[in-house]
Design an enzyme around this catalytic site. Structure first.
Site, PDB file in Angstrom:
ATOM      1  CE  LYS A 198      11.462  -4.215   6.902  1.00 35.29           C
ATOM      2  NZ  LYS A 198      11.391  -5.633   6.535  1.00 35.29           N
ATOM      3  CE  LYS A 251       8.189  -3.368   4.823  1.00 38.80           C
ATOM      4  NZ  LYS A 251       8.642  -4.737   4.825  1.00 38.80           N
TER       5      LYS A 251
END
Ligand code: PBG
Length: 326
Positions: A198, A251
């Site tokens: 992330k 992400k």
């Protein structure tokens, strides 16, 4: 010429036959936002077509999604400021907005795969994913102290009915810690979708509008990854695998297709990609301006995530894609 690649593109039937990747609604997880109140549908300005719903309307919206073939949702809470504090206490309140919504959704839709979010930011008065400590050297996000909060949240969410918990916080060691806590409480079947790679991304802007969860000071760079790095994603993914994750997520998705590919080439767990709020907003904004064909751009972008190696895609386009497939 012996080789003429265009032969395989000459008709729709042949093109369909040789098509390598196909999007299915079954691959998609629809992120949704719940808020307090009754009969409230509050549009997120920076995400045309996406709204925060009070629970009564959210249940109706989920019914519509289920009727369209959507089988999985990820739920996030929008809390009023007065419920937030330094320790995200509200995240463990079984009568609170979020856990109550989770149990209502699960009892109304037992077949739906319900994913919850494990991170402090929606409940944090500091707008950070971990506990903020103001030490002699400035502000610090405490790692190990945060794990306890995350573990409590994950257990409370599993108890409320979550099928999969999604730690989106990027603290070190959280997947293992959450796995142990879940197992100790008897939630051996509750899965963990680790937000493994992330990144500290500008593409989360509209999501933070939706939850009023932007950091009140500083940024998230001491826990989320540097967008310039890819090898580091392997370290994060290895740890999450070893700590018991059931899915590895990348992400954002669109600017990180190489990372999706990297993890899918190196790990056998299902790879998930989060097609985040800013990626959704970009396509919607350009389409609203008449600058590109929104529907085609959407399908092209989401298919690219699949082509890169994502088995599962979290996307705000899920309902639209499901509607097209009906
Ligand atoms: C935070 C969290 C974020 C998103 C999901 N969980 C934003 C952030 O890290 O600030 C972003 C999702 C999106 O942009 O769609 N735990």
């Amino acid at each position: 010429m012996l080789r003429r690649p265009r032969r395989n593109r000459q008709s729709a039937a042949i093109r369909d036959m040789v098509q390598e990747n196909t999007l299915s609604v079954k691959d998609l997880i629809y992120p949704m936002f719940v808020m307090e109140g009754q009969n409230v549908r509050s549009e997120v300005k920076s995400m045309p077509g996406i709204a925060r719903f009070s629970l009564d309307l959210l249940l109706e919206e989920i019914q519509e999604c289920v009727d369209l073939g959507i089988q999985a949702i990820a739920l996030f809470p929008n809390l009023p400021e007065e419920r937030k504090d330094k320790y995200a206490t509200e995240s463990q309140n079984p009568q609170g907005l979020y856990l109550h919504a989770v149990s209502e959704i699960k009892s109304r839709f037992p077949e739906l795969a319900l994913m919850t979010d494990v991170a402090m930011d929606p409940y944090s008065s500091d707008g950070h994913d971990g506990i903020v400590h103001e030490g002699p050297n400035g502000i610090e996000i405490l790692n190990d102290e945060t794990l306890e909060v995350l573990g409590n949240m994950a257990v409370a969410q599993a108890r409320a009915g979550a099928d999969i918990v999604g730690p989106s916080d990027m603290m070190d060691g959280r997947v293992g810690y959450i796995r142990e806590r879940l197992d100790a409480e008897g939630f051996k079947k509750t899965g963990i979708m680790a937000y493994s790679a992330k990144y500290a991304s500008a593409f989360y802007g509209p999501f933070r509008d939706a939850l009023d969860s932007a950091p009140r000071f500083g940024d998230k760079k001491t826990y989320q990854m540097n967008p310039a790095n890819s090898r580091e994603a392997l370290i994060e993914a290895e740890l999450d695998l070893a700590e018991g994750a059931d899915f590895l997520m990348v992400k954002p998705a669109l600017a990180y297709l190489d990372i999706i590919k990297l993890l899918s080439d190196n790990f056998d767990l299902p790879i998930a990609a989060y097609n985040v709020s800013g990626e959704y907003a970009m396509i919607k904004a350009a389409a609203q301006n008449g600058w590109l064909d929104g529907q085609r751009a959407m399908l092209e972008a989401v298919t690219a995530m699949k082509r890169a190696g994502a088995k599962v895609i979290l996307t705000y386009f899920a309902k639209e894609i499901a509607t097209l497939n009906k």
